[in-house]
Design an enzyme around this catalytic site. Structure first.
Site, short mmCIF file in Angstrom:
data_model
loop_
_atom_site.label_atom_id
_atom_site.label_comp_id
_atom_site.label_asym_id
_atom_site.label_seq_id
_atom_site.Cartn_x
_atom_site.Cartn_y
_atom_site.Cartn_z
N VAL A 382 0.81 -1.23 0.00
CA VAL A 382 0.00 0.00 0.00
C VAL A 382 0.84 1.28 0.00
O VAL A 382 0.29 2.38 -0.02
CB VAL A 382 -1.01 0.01 1.17
N GLU A 383 2.16 1.13 0.00
CA GLU A 383 3.05 2.28 -0.21
C GLU A 383 4.34 1.77 -0.83
O GLU A 383 4.96 0.84 -0.31
CB GLU A 383 3.39 3.02 1.09
N ASN A 384 4.75 2.41 -1.92
CA ASN A 384 6.04 2.15 -2.55
C ASN A 384 6.25 3.26 -3.57
O ASN A 384 5.36 3.53 -4.38
CB ASN A 384 6.04 0.78 -3.25
#
EC number: 3.2.1.21
Length: 484
Positions: A382-384
């Site tokens: 969900v974050e990158n």
């Protein structure tokens, strides 16, 4: 030679933001102050460390009384509050299947402990979710993303006080009931492990007067873990078919050498990181925490029934942020590196970003395999993303091939992990539109496919424009990851 598998049908491609970094409108329509609204912008030349997040009670009181001034960029964000239709239309143009965003708790309950919710705040998120659904975009909603109502910090010292569980549950029940027909995917706490690294950020906890800071942090973490389990139970009851996940800031730590001291140190750091997902996924405190708590003189106060709550209401999936890996050494002479609240020694095999974060795409494959081996639950990245300086050309174009290269290499490793047998259900890059940095409150640390005309001092038109990466990511989604 094995053939790399395709991304599964229905894979959730999209992007991720946080309310305190994009919304603005910090004092409009009944919203209360949050902890993020007290974080001042400190120019890079004046910062004594990579991040500038922690705030003391003395500083908060000085800011509220007007004795201390400064810029507080998270109060303004990129004015998503008034631009959300335009921004979501751009996400839809890229083909987003999912948009991860957070609800700012203080927009719903201005003080955190109010008896009644703020209807204007509830209506705003109704409008945002309706706009997403209009384009077939699934909202993935984080309940708490570094946005603790400030009054809960001043009155109760945030999550250090058990009573905050009740206030959080009132908030969770309110939004679950309100958006039950609009939101299927929920996350409880963003990067829940950050409460032990920056307790003010992660849980609105002030530690400056604590005798044992770790005791305070882990007690607050326990309260969040119980609240997360209770929220998971509640979501399943109120929203049939809902999927609830936990969220961890994951940076796998490697030993710098084959020295057994380095290997043991890396193992311990990985255990401490994965403690939070162990509780969420397995429903109990892992064995290795007992010795750690004894050595650090930490005594977790549990109420009767806490262990049963954790065991009975585990998460449906594991979500996490991944930007970099870390290396650790037992040698005091090792050259250090830094990034995103965690530090380590420099890994000579990796490239480094403009902000000193070591780029490790293969570490994402390692991380996915490690998670899936440990939990056998669906995974969601969900974050990158890559924070970098962007240059606007004379014709307005932005050629961010470095961002495309970073994302391409990570997506390739996601596909390798799927071929390994990992169940990966989605990917939301951070952040699809330029936003205020969580760690430094800068605008110049840009992540987006969409450029926002605003500088570190808050100057600019806020005009949105497409970078080269916008068109690249559109192709990635259209081809379900086949065209990179």
């Amino acid at each position: 030679m094995s053939v790399v598998k395709k991304f599964p049908e229905g894979f959730l491609w999209g992007g991720a933001t946080a309310a305190n970094q994009v919304e603005g409108a910090y004092d409009l329509d009944g919203k209360g102050l949050s902890t993020a609204d007290m974080v001042r912008y400190i120019p890079k030349a004046e910062r004594t460390k990579d991040h500038a997040l922690d705030v003391t009670r003395e500083e908060i009181e000085a800011i509220l009384s007007g004795k201390e001034e400064g810029r507080f960029p998270k109060r303004d964000g990129i004015d998503f509050y008034h631009h959300y239709k335009e921004d979501i239309a751009l996400f839809a143009e890229m083909g987003f299947k999912v948009f991860r965003l957070s609800i700012n708790w203080a927009r719903i309950f201005p003080n955190g402990d109010d008896a009644e919710p703020n209807e204007a705040g509830l209506r705003f998120y109704d409008d945002v979710f309706d706009e997403c659904l209009k384009y077939g975009i699934e909202p993935l909603v984080t309940l708490s993303h570094y946005e603790t109502p400030l009054q809960l910090t001043l009155k109760y010292n945030g999550w250090a006080d058990r009573r905050v569980i009740g206030f959080f549950m009132n908030y969770a029940e309110t939004v679950f009931k309100r958006y039950r027909s609009k939101v299927k995917y929920w996350l409880t706490f963003n990067e829940i492990n950050v409460i032990t690294l920056s307790p003010y950020t992660g849980g609105g906890v002030l530690v400056e007067s604590a005798e044992n800071k770790l005791q305070l942090c882990y007690q607050a973490a326990h309260h969040q873990l119980v609240a997360s389990s209770l929220a998971t139970k509640l979501a399943h009851e109120i929203i049939p078919g809902s999927q609830v996940g936990c969220m961890l800031a994951r940076m796998a730590t490697y030993p710098a050498t084959n020295n057994p001291d380095d290997i043991l140190k890396a193992q311990k750091l990985n255990q401490m990181n994965l403690f939070f997902t162990d509780v969420h996924a397995k429903g109990e405190y892992p064995f290795f925490m007992k010795r750690y708590f004894e050595e650090k003189d930490i005594h977790i106060q549990k109420e009767v029934g806490d262990d049963e709550i954790l065991k009975a209401h585990t998460v449906d999936f594991i979500s996490f942020s991944y930007y970099m890996s870390l290396s650790t050494s037992s040698s005091p002479e090792a050259q250090t590196s830094s990034g995103n609240l965690m530090g380590g020694v420099k890994n000579p095999y990796l490239e480094t970003s403009d902000w000193g974060w070591q780029i490790d795409p293969k570490g994402l494959r390692y991380t996915l395999n490690d998670f899936y081996t440990r939990y056998e639950l669906p995974l969601f990245i969900v974050e990158n993303g890559l924070g970098a300086y962007d240059e606007v050309e004379a014709d307005g174009s932005i050629h961010d091939e470095y961002r495309i290269d970073y994302l391409r290499k990570h997506i390739e490793q996601m596909q390798e992990a799927i071929t390994d047998g990992v169940e990966l259900i989605g990917y939301t890059s951070w952040g699809p539109i330029d936003l205020v940095s969580a760690s430094t409150s800068e605008m110049s640390k840009r992540y987006g496919f969409i450029y926002v005309d605003q500088d570190d001092d808050g100057n600019g038109t806020l005009a949105r424009s497409r970078k080269d990466s916008f068109f690249w990511y559109k192709q990635v989604i259209e081809s379900n990851g086949e065209t990179l």
